[in-house]
Motif scaffolding. Structure first.
Motif, PDB file in Angstrom:
ATOM      1  N   TYR A  60      -8.098   7.535  -5.004  1.00 42.06           N
ATOM      2  CA  TYR A  60      -8.570   7.668  -3.663  1.00 42.06           C
ATOM      3  C   TYR A  60      -9.204   6.246  -3.085  1.00 42.06           C
ATOM      4  O   TYR A  60     -10.259   5.907  -3.661  1.00 42.06           O
ATOM      5  N   VAL A  61      -8.650   5.767  -1.986  1.00 39.96           N
ATOM      6  CA  VAL A  61      -9.491   4.503  -1.690  1.00 39.96           C
ATOM      7  C   VAL A  61      -9.995   5.109  -0.305  1.00 39.96           C
ATOM      8  O   VAL A  61      -9.408   5.425   0.955  1.00 39.96           O
ATOM      9  N   GLN A  62     -11.535   5.183  -0.157  1.00 34.96           N
ATOM     10  CA  GLN A  62     -12.021   5.787   0.804  1.00 34.96           C
ATOM     11  C   GLN A  62     -12.855   4.817   1.846  1.00 34.96           C
ATOM     12  O   GLN A  62     -13.560   3.709   1.319  1.00 34.96           O
ATOM     13  N   PHE A  63     -12.873   5.340   3.074  1.00 30.73           N
ATOM     14  CA  PHE A  63     -13.974   5.014   4.122  1.00 30.73           C
ATOM     15  C   PHE A  63     -14.491   5.801   4.678  1.00 30.73           C
ATOM     16  O   PHE A  63     -13.900   6.846   5.202  1.00 30.73           O
ATOM     17  N   ALA A  64     -15.967   6.162   4.219  1.00 28.91           N
ATOM     18  CA  ALA A  64     -16.758   6.986   4.991  1.00 28.91           C
ATOM     19  C   ALA A  64     -17.617   6.787   5.807  1.00 28.91           C
ATOM     20  O   ALA A  64     -18.550   5.879   5.350  1.00 28.91           O
ATOM     21  N   GLY A  65     -17.856   6.998   7.182  1.00 26.88           N
ATOM     22  CA  GLY A  65     -18.832   6.682   8.057  1.00 26.88           C
ATOM     23  C   GLY A  65     -18.487   6.660   9.429  1.00 26.88           C
ATOM     24  O   GLY A  65     -17.463   7.512   9.983  1.00 26.88           O
ATOM     25  N   THR A  66     -19.195   5.659  10.249  1.00 30.41           N
ATOM     26  CA  THR A  66     -18.792   5.578  11.523  1.00 30.41           C
ATOM     27  C   THR A  66     -17.681   4.699  11.894  1.00 30.41           C
ATOM     28  O   THR A  66     -17.346   3.720  11.431  1.00 30.41           O
ATOM     29  N   ILE A  67     -16.498   5.482  12.452  1.00 31.11           N
ATOM     30  CA  ILE A  67     -15.210   4.890  12.658  1.00 31.11           C
ATOM     31  C   ILE A  67     -15.401   4.009  14.204  1.00 31.11           C
ATOM     32  O   ILE A  67     -14.860   5.110  15.335  1.00 31.11           O
ATOM     33  N   GLY A  68     -15.859   3.196  14.385  1.00 28.46           N
ATOM     34  CA  GLY A  68     -16.225   2.656  15.443  1.00 28.46           C
ATOM     35  C   GLY A  68     -16.013   1.080  15.677  1.00 28.46           C
ATOM     36  O   GLY A  68     -15.104   0.635  14.988  1.00 28.46           O
ATOM     37  N   TYR A  69     -16.692   0.411  16.394  1.00 25.90           N
ATOM     38  CA  TYR A  69     -16.277  -1.199  16.696  1.00 25.90           C
ATOM     39  C   TYR A  69     -16.473  -2.028  15.427  1.00 25.90           C
ATOM     40  O   TYR A  69     -15.265  -2.801  15.384  1.00 25.90           O
ATOM     41  N   ILE A  89      -1.529   6.485  -4.668  1.00 26.29           N
ATOM     42  CA  ILE A  89      -2.623   5.789  -3.896  1.00 26.29           C
ATOM     43  C   ILE A  89      -2.908   6.825  -2.816  1.00 26.29           C
ATOM     44  O   ILE A  89      -2.053   6.605  -1.594  1.00 26.29           O
ATOM     45  N   VAL A  90      -4.039   7.268  -2.165  1.00 28.52           N
ATOM     46  CA  VAL A  90      -4.352   7.938  -0.864  1.00 28.52           C
ATOM     47  C   VAL A  90      -5.527   7.254  -0.317  1.00 28.52           C
ATOM     48  O   VAL A  90      -6.562   6.995  -0.820  1.00 28.52           O
ATOM     49  N   PHE A  91      -5.561   7.114   1.131  1.00 28.41           N
ATOM     50  CA  PHE A  91      -6.766   6.624   1.873  1.00 28.41           C
ATOM     51  C   PHE A  91      -7.526   7.849   2.195  1.00 28.41           C
ATOM     52  O   PHE A  91      -6.673   8.791   3.214  1.00 28.41           O
ATOM     53  N   GLN A  92      -8.517   7.864   2.168  1.00 29.08           N
ATOM     54  CA  GLN A  92      -9.514   8.915   2.478  1.00 29.08           C
ATOM     55  C   GLN A  92     -10.245   8.411   3.737  1.00 29.08           C
ATOM     56  O   GLN A  92     -11.006   7.552   3.430  1.00 29.08           O
ATOM     57  N   ILE A  93     -10.034   8.835   5.026  1.00 20.94           N
ATOM     58  CA  ILE A  93     -11.126   8.557   6.206  1.00 20.94           C
ATOM     59  C   ILE A  93     -11.809   9.517   6.352  1.00 20.94           C
ATOM     60  O   ILE A  93     -11.584  10.716   6.966  1.00 20.94           O
ATOM     61  N   PHE A 117      -7.357  12.160   6.919  1.00 17.48           N
ATOM     62  CA  PHE A 117      -8.601  12.106   7.729  1.00 17.48           C
ATOM     63  C   PHE A 117      -9.237  13.320   7.470  1.00 17.48           C
ATOM     64  O   PHE A 117      -8.791  14.671   7.529  1.00 17.48           O
ATOM     65  N   TYR A 118     -10.915  13.146   7.581  1.00 18.88           N
ATOM     66  CA  TYR A 118     -11.514  14.229   7.219  1.00 18.88           C
ATOM     67  C   TYR A 118     -12.698  14.059   8.483  1.00 18.88           C
ATOM     68  O   TYR A 118     -13.136  12.955   8.929  1.00 18.88           O
ATOM     69  N   PRO A 119     -13.350  15.222   8.774  1.00 13.73           N
ATOM     70  CA  PRO A 119     -14.515  15.124   9.917  1.00 13.73           C
ATOM     71  C   PRO A 119     -15.590  14.778   9.296  1.00 13.73           C
ATOM     72  O   PRO A 119     -15.610  14.529   7.975  1.00 13.73           O
ATOM     73  N   LEU A 120     -16.608  14.435   9.927  1.00 13.46           N
ATOM     74  CA  LEU A 120     -17.917  13.783   9.583  1.00 13.46           C
ATOM     75  C   LEU A 120     -18.395  14.998   8.813  1.00 13.46           C
ATOM     76  O   LEU A 120     -18.498  16.255   9.024  1.00 13.46           O
ATOM     77  N   GLN A 121     -19.203  14.636   7.464  1.00 13.02           N
ATOM     78  CA  GLN A 121     -19.631  15.471   6.640  1.00 13.02           C
ATOM     79  C   GLN A 121     -21.313  15.660   6.894  1.00 13.02           C
ATOM     80  O   GLN A 121     -21.885  14.977   7.183  1.00 13.02           O
ATOM     81  N   PRO A 122     -21.923  16.870   6.417  1.00  9.49           N
ATOM     82  CA  PRO A 122     -23.522  17.200   6.382  1.00  9.49           C
ATOM     83  C   PRO A 122     -24.035  16.087   5.523  1.00  9.49           C
ATOM     84  O   PRO A 122     -23.489  15.565   4.514  1.00  9.49           O
ATOM     85  N   LEU A 123     -25.081  15.505   6.047  1.00 10.75           N
ATOM     86  CA  LEU A 123     -26.040  14.487   5.271  1.00 10.75           C
ATOM     87  C   LEU A 123     -26.232  14.755   3.945  1.00 10.75           C
ATOM     88  O   LEU A 123     -26.223  14.002   3.010  1.00 10.75           O
ATOM     89  N   GLU A 124     -26.632  15.912   3.770  1.00  4.83           N
ATOM     90  CA  GLU A 124     -26.820  16.348   2.378  1.00  4.83           C
ATOM     91  C   GLU A 124     -25.852  16.575   1.252  1.00  4.83           C
ATOM     92  O   GLU A 124     -26.126  16.494   0.133  1.00  4.83           O
ATOM     93  N   ILE A 125     -24.537  16.384   1.721  1.00  5.00           N
ATOM     94  CA  ILE A 125     -23.203  16.276   0.627  1.00  5.00           C
ATOM     95  C   ILE A 125     -22.856  14.771   0.751  1.00  5.00           C
ATOM     96  O   ILE A 125     -21.786  14.341   0.102  1.00  5.00           O
ATOM     97  N   VAL A 126     -23.460  13.449   1.291  1.00  3.72           N
ATOM     98  CA  VAL A 126     -23.155  12.408   1.314  1.00  3.72           C
ATOM     99  C   VAL A 126     -22.914  11.686  -0.199  1.00  3.72           C
ATOM    100  O   VAL A 126     -21.992  11.262  -0.508  1.00  3.72           O
ATOM    101  N   PRO A 127     -23.631  12.100  -1.150  1.00  6.27           N
ATOM    102  CA  PRO A 127     -23.339  11.648  -2.519  1.00  6.27           C
ATOM    103  C   PRO A 127     -22.216  12.297  -2.867  1.00  6.27           C
ATOM    104  O   PRO A 127     -21.394  11.530  -3.726  1.00  6.27           O
ATOM    105  N   ASP A 128     -21.908  13.547  -2.629  1.00  6.48           N
ATOM    106  CA  ASP A 128     -20.565  14.034  -3.327  1.00  6.48           C
ATOM    107  C   ASP A 128     -19.449  13.371  -2.481  1.00  6.48           C
ATOM    108  O   ASP A 128     -18.329  13.167  -3.055  1.00  6.48           O
ATOM    109  N   VAL A 129     -19.468  13.145  -1.054  1.00  6.53           N
ATOM    110  CA  VAL A 129     -18.406  12.297  -0.722  1.00  6.53           C
ATOM    111  C   VAL A 129     -18.161  11.158  -1.224  1.00  6.53           C
ATOM    112  O   VAL A 129     -17.084  10.668  -1.443  1.00  6.53           O
ATOM    113  N   TYR A 130     -19.139  10.140  -1.333  1.00  6.25           N
ATOM    114  CA  TYR A 130     -19.020   9.018  -2.224  1.00  6.25           C
ATOM    115  C   TYR A 130     -18.480   9.182  -3.505  1.00  6.25           C
ATOM    116  O   TYR A 130     -17.485   8.110  -4.259  1.00  6.25           O
ATOM    117  N   SER A 131     -19.143  10.130  -4.180  1.00  4.67           N
ATOM    118  CA  SER A 131     -18.647  10.228  -5.590  1.00  4.67           C
ATOM    119  C   SER A 131     -17.073  10.891  -5.631  1.00  4.67           C
ATOM    120  O   SER A 131     -16.553  10.809  -6.750  1.00  4.67           O
TER     121      SER A 131
END
Length: 260
Positions: A60-69, A89-93, A117-131
């Motif tokens: 998994y090649v991930q981008f997690a965060g603000t999809i903006g400018y 090889i899968v891209f996680q957005i 594509f996945y929706p914005l995740q709760p702040l408390e599972i940010v480490p889970d997302v990145y891991s």
């Protein structure tokens, strides 16, 4: 009019100094992460993986965060096109922002089934997302790096993850990863180089592990809370000491004038 200016990275310091601000006035103090709460989450305990029933056999090649400018989402689309035959090889957005709708639409138009594509995740599972990723891709538009520092890169270090940057070759941020072997930085003018870097990491898991270990140590040394809160405390002490000194000198000068 400021007594001191704090910026999050060396490239930002250079940018500020271009406005003829004296170097001793500008201090680099990164946006730190919390040493206790931002840690690697094992697969078997990972809430994000469980929530979406993610197949952990993929790369998994991930981008997690603000999809903006600042995000160069077109770079992700170009790289995904180049790697569409690599079915493992899968891209996680993951996230939301003002360009996400357009990003999703263009991915569909190109028939890119290797982007999820996945929706914005709760702040408390940010480490889970990145891991949950194999590597994290941070593709920045040209000109962005001087006005900001990708704080997610330090969170990824804390989660023992390798960052693949697509950024200007002349930046200090670019150099930091390659020089310290804590990730990979390639030019943000070449999707081909980004694709090559992903394939290299995919086929060299041992190198990923080596860089991830170094990244964790580097992050603790330079970007952790325990290191950077001290920098702010020292800066406040310096400001206060200067004010006391100036007040004392003013008092002495005033007394001298009165005696004269």
């Amino acid at each position: 009019m400021s007594t001191k200016i704090v910026v999050a990275g060396d490239d930002m310091k250079t940018k500020v100094q271009n406005f003829k601000i004296t170097p001793d006035k500008v201090h680099v103090i990164p946006n730190w992460y919390d040493d206790k709460s931002v840690i690697e989450v094992p697969i078997e305990e990972n809430q994000f993986i469980k929530k979406y029933k993610i197949d952990t056999s993929k790369f998994y090649v991930q981008f997690a965060g603000t999809i903006g400018y600042v995000l160069d989402y077109k770079m992700i689309l170009q790289v995904a096109c180049l790697l569409k035959e690599e079915t493992d090889i899968v891209f996680q957005i993951i996230g939301d922002g003002n360009t996400k709708e357009q990003f999703v639409a263009e991915a569909r138009e190109k028939g890119l089934t290797n982007i999820t594509f996945y929706p914005l995740q709760p702040l408390e599972i940010v480490p889970d997302v990145y891991s949950a990723c194999s590597v994290c891709l941070i593709p920045l538009k040209r000109g962005v790096i001087g006005t900001g520092f990708p704080s997610k890169s330090t969170l990824l270090m804390a989660c023992r993850r390798v960052v693949l940057n697509s950024v200007e070759e002349t930046s200090d941020y670019y150099e930091m990863f390659n020089k310290n072997d804590i990730g990979v930085s390639v030019s943000n003018s070449s999707p081909e180089k980004v694709a090559e870097a992903i394939k290299y990491l995919y086929t060299n898991p041992q190198r990923i592990n080596e860089m991830a270990e170094k990244a964790k140590v580097y992050g603790e040394k330079h970007f952790s809370r325990k290191v950077n809160t001290i920098k702010f405390i020292d800066l406040f002490k310096e400001i206060n000491s200067t004010k006391v000194k100036n007040k004392l000198e003013s008092t002495i000068n005033l007394k001298s004038i009165k005696k004269g």
